[in-house]
Motif scaffolding. Structure first.
Motif, PDB file in Angstrom:
ATOM      1  N   ALA A  23       0.840  -1.206   0.000  1.00  0.00           N
ATOM      2  CA  ALA A  23       0.000   0.000   0.000  1.00  0.00           C
ATOM      3  C   ALA A  23       0.874   1.255   0.000  1.00  0.00           C
ATOM      4  O   ALA A  23       0.621   2.204  -0.756  1.00  0.00           O
ATOM      5  CB  ALA A  23      -0.936  -0.013   1.209  1.00  0.00           C
ATOM      6  N   ILE A  24       1.921   1.245   0.819  1.00  0.00           N
ATOM      7  CA  ILE A  24       2.836   2.398   0.873  1.00  0.00           C
ATOM      8  C   ILE A  24       3.530   2.573  -0.479  1.00  0.00           C
ATOM      9  O   ILE A  24       3.663   3.678  -1.004  1.00  0.00           O
ATOM     10  CB  ILE A  24       3.880   2.212   2.001  1.00  0.00           C
ATOM     11  N   LEU A  25       3.937   1.445  -1.052  1.00  0.00           N
ATOM     12  CA  LEU A  25       4.633   1.464  -2.346  1.00  0.00           C
ATOM     13  C   LEU A  25       3.742   2.042  -3.447  1.00  0.00           C
ATOM     14  O   LEU A  25       4.150   2.967  -4.159  1.00  0.00           O
ATOM     15  CB  LEU A  25       5.061   0.034  -2.711  1.00  0.00           C
ATOM     16  N   ALA A  26       2.524   1.495  -3.570  1.00  0.00           N
ATOM     17  CA  ALA A  26       1.633   1.921  -4.666  1.00  0.00           C
ATOM     18  C   ALA A  26       1.269   3.401  -4.519  1.00  0.00           C
ATOM     19  O   ALA A  26       1.327   4.165  -5.488  1.00  0.00           O
ATOM     20  CB  ALA A  26       0.382   1.056  -4.693  1.00  0.00           C
ATOM     21  N   GLN A  27       0.942   3.794  -3.297  1.00  0.00           N
ATOM     22  CA  GLN A  27       0.554   5.191  -3.098  1.00  0.00           C
ATOM     23  C   GLN A  27       1.726   6.136  -3.370  1.00  0.00           C
ATOM     24  O   GLN A  27       1.591   7.145  -4.066  1.00  0.00           O
ATOM     25  CB  GLN A  27       0.012   5.404  -1.680  1.00  0.00           C
ATOM     26  N   ARG A  84       2.532   6.369  -7.054  1.00  0.00           N
ATOM     27  CA  ARG A  84       1.519   7.179  -7.764  1.00  0.00           C
ATOM     28  C   ARG A  84       1.772   8.659  -7.523  1.00  0.00           C
ATOM     29  O   ARG A  84       1.648   9.481  -8.438  1.00  0.00           O
ATOM     30  CB  ARG A  84       0.113   6.777  -7.316  1.00  0.00           C
ATOM     31  N   GLU A  85       2.147   9.004  -6.300  1.00  0.00           N
ATOM     32  CA  GLU A  85       2.449  10.407  -5.998  1.00  0.00           C
ATOM     33  C   GLU A  85       3.640  10.903  -6.805  1.00  0.00           C
ATOM     34  O   GLU A  85       3.759  12.091  -7.106  1.00  0.00           O
ATOM     35  CB  GLU A  85       2.689  10.589  -4.492  1.00  0.00           C
ATOM     36  N   LEU A  86       4.538   9.974  -7.173  1.00  0.00           N
ATOM     37  CA  LEU A  86       5.697  10.350  -7.985  1.00  0.00           C
ATOM     38  C   LEU A  86       5.367  10.346  -9.481  1.00  0.00           C
ATOM     39  O   LEU A  86       6.243  10.581 -10.320  1.00  0.00           O
ATOM     40  CB  LEU A  86       6.864   9.398  -7.702  1.00  0.00           C
ATOM     41  N   GLY A  87       4.124  10.004  -9.820  1.00  0.00           N
ATOM     42  CA  GLY A  87       3.697  10.058 -11.217  1.00  0.00           C
ATOM     43  C   GLY A  87       3.647   8.716 -11.938  1.00  0.00           C
ATOM     44  O   GLY A  87       3.388   8.678 -13.142  1.00  0.00           O
ATOM     45  N   PHE A  88       3.907   7.625 -11.222  1.00  0.00           N
ATOM     46  CA  PHE A  88       3.866   6.306 -11.861  1.00  0.00           C
ATOM     47  C   PHE A  88       2.448   5.724 -11.796  1.00  0.00           C
ATOM     48  O   PHE A  88       1.687   6.032 -10.868  1.00  0.00           O
ATOM     49  CB  PHE A  88       4.820   5.337 -11.154  1.00  0.00           C
ATOM     50  N   ALA A  89       2.123   4.869 -12.776  1.00  0.00           N
ATOM     51  CA  ALA A  89       0.818   4.189 -12.777  1.00  0.00           C
ATOM     52  C   ALA A  89       1.039   2.689 -12.667  1.00  0.00           C
ATOM     53  O   ALA A  89       2.004   2.142 -13.228  1.00  0.00           O
ATOM     54  CB  ALA A  89       0.069   4.509 -14.060  1.00  0.00           C
ATOM     55  N   LEU A 120      11.155   4.856  -1.741  1.00  0.00           N
ATOM     56  CA  LEU A 120      10.447   5.940  -2.443  1.00  0.00           C
ATOM     57  C   LEU A 120      11.331   7.182  -2.548  1.00  0.00           C
ATOM     58  O   LEU A 120      11.350   7.869  -3.571  1.00  0.00           O
ATOM     59  CB  LEU A 120       9.126   6.256  -1.721  1.00  0.00           C
ATOM     60  N   GLN A 121      12.082   7.449  -1.497  1.00  0.00           N
ATOM     61  CA  GLN A 121      13.024   8.569  -1.533  1.00  0.00           C
ATOM     62  C   GLN A 121      14.095   8.309  -2.599  1.00  0.00           C
ATOM     63  O   GLN A 121      14.447   9.206  -3.377  1.00  0.00           O
ATOM     64  CB  GLN A 121      13.664   8.753  -0.147  1.00  0.00           C
ATOM     65  N   ALA A 122      14.577   7.073  -2.663  1.00  0.00           N
ATOM     66  CA  ALA A 122      15.594   6.716  -3.662  1.00  0.00           C
ATOM     67  C   ALA A 122      15.027   6.822  -5.076  1.00  0.00           C
ATOM     68  O   ALA A 122      15.725   7.239  -6.004  1.00  0.00           O
ATOM     69  CB  ALA A 122      16.107   5.296  -3.397  1.00  0.00           C
TER      70      ALA A 122
END
Ligand SMILES: *Cc1c(COP(=O)(O)O)cnc(C)c1O
Length: 372
Positions: A283-287, A290-295, A362-364
């Protein structure tokens, strides 16, 4: 260097792959001694593992577990090649690479088979399965993949199991990438053979696979096998009658590490607790992605908590190899895509991986988006 000076090195990066994956220090440390395959000390470990795996698969009686050397595919091949009799026929339900592989194995082993192919990302169509089972009386076994690792899609074992039992067919499930990470009870799901391995959700290292089998069915499989070393029935007989002996040399260090992995699963709180951690990781990964622009490739309703496929950025400057290298330099290894029609990459969230690791990933990713 003196052997005593060698320390267990820390992993240089986290494997966010569907397996082999990052394991704990304890699992890796458990490999640092040698065992004799004739020794009761070792054979007892094998028996404990077999019992424990059967219990993880179902609280019901009537099931038994057989371990088999090799990577996961060897166990898929051993199972198909041993349990489908020469007068039988296999129906393969496929919606991805690992479903296709089952069909490829059947073809190579000269097992009569049909495939219901739902495409790279299509969900299984239960009406099509029902119709096929009703119309083709020659089909004796149905095979499917639980978590289709090529896309991350979770397939409905219960729905297929309900049809299999209604039509009196045997059900074989490749749960390689889901068993141990998603609670399941094979008896309630009408699964006769569940195939999995140590180096995915059970967080061990690769070197063997296993089949949890309905014993009354496995007992009828003597002489079926199309292979000597991949004869699941003979291996089972050997393990049963000689208390944990394998038919040929077994991966002793890997087996010992797996016993430790099972202890650590227990300590975490069992499959339910591990599932909760994987769900949170995903859940953390997908969200965050998505916030970084990936689908994501899949809609959330089909998405497993195991591995997620993301569409590759359409930017002309994007190249997977460089993105992968940027992330690896920052401590994370991701996986290339495996669907034929869409350009994707995949990120696994199973293994000795925790929500804080996903946040660091996500930071990386943010820092590695060199094309943006
Ligand atoms: C990993 C995996 C396998 C086995 O692959 P190997 O490369 O042989 O270990 C089989 N089926 C599925 C669904 C998998 O994820």
């Amino acid at each position: 260097m003196e052997p005593s000076q060698i320390e267990i090195p820390d992993n240089p990066y986290l494997l966010l792959t569907p397996g082999p994956l990052s394991t704990s220090h304890g699992v890796r440390a458990a490999m640092l001694r040698d065992w004799c395959t004739w020794d009761a000390e070792y054979n007892d470990i094998v028996q404990v593992i077999r019992k424990r795996l059967t219990c993880l698969a179902t609280p019901a009686s009537g099931y038994t577990t057989v371990l088999m050397q090799g990577s996961g595919t060897f166990s898929v091949e051993a199972c198909l090649g041993t349990v489908v009799p020469h007068h039988g026929k296999l129906l393969v339900l496929s919606n991805g690479h690992y479903g296709d592989r089952i069909a490829i194995i059947a073809k190579r082993l000269l097992i009569p088979f049909d495939v219901l192919d739902f495409g790279d990302t299509g969900p299984l169509d239960m009406e099509a399965v029902n119709n096929t089972l009703r119309e083709d009386r020659a089909i004796s076994h149905v095979a499917m993949v639980h978590c289709e690792t090529s896309t991350g899609m979770l397939n409905p074992v219960q729905d297929v199991g309900d049809l299999a039992i209604r039509h009196h067919r045997s059900l074989i499930v490749d749960a390689m990438s889901s068993f141990g990470g998603i609670p399941m009870n094979v008896n309630n799901l009408w699964v006769d053979y569940l195939i999995s391995g140590p180096n995915k959700c059970l967080q061990g290292v690769p070197g063997f696979g296993f089949v949890v089998a309905r014993q009354s069915q496995l007992e009828q499989c003597a002489g079926n096998a199309r292979s000597l070393s991949l004869d699941l029935f003979d291996q089972w007989l050997e393990m049963e009658h000689r208390a944990g002996k394998w038919w040929f040399t077994s991966p002793t260090h890997v087996v010992r590490a797996f016993a430790q992995a099972l202890v650590e699963l227990e300590a975490e709180g069992g499959v339910e607790a591990r599932h909760a951690r994987y769900v949170q990781n995903q859940a953390i990964l997908a969200q965050g992605m998505r916030e970084l622009g990936f689908a994501t490739l899949l809609a959330d309703e089909h998405q497993s908590p195991i591995i997620t496929a993301f569409l590759s950025p359409s930017h002309p400057g994007y190249e997977f190899g460089r993105f992968h290298a940027e992330l690896k330099q920052r401590g994370f290894v991701i996986y290339p895509g495996k669907v034929t029609k869409t350009d994707t990459f995949r990120i696994g969230n199973i293994g000795h991986v925790f929500p804080d690791d996903i946040l660091a990933l996500l930071q990386a990713v943010r820092e590695s988006m060199y094309w943006a």
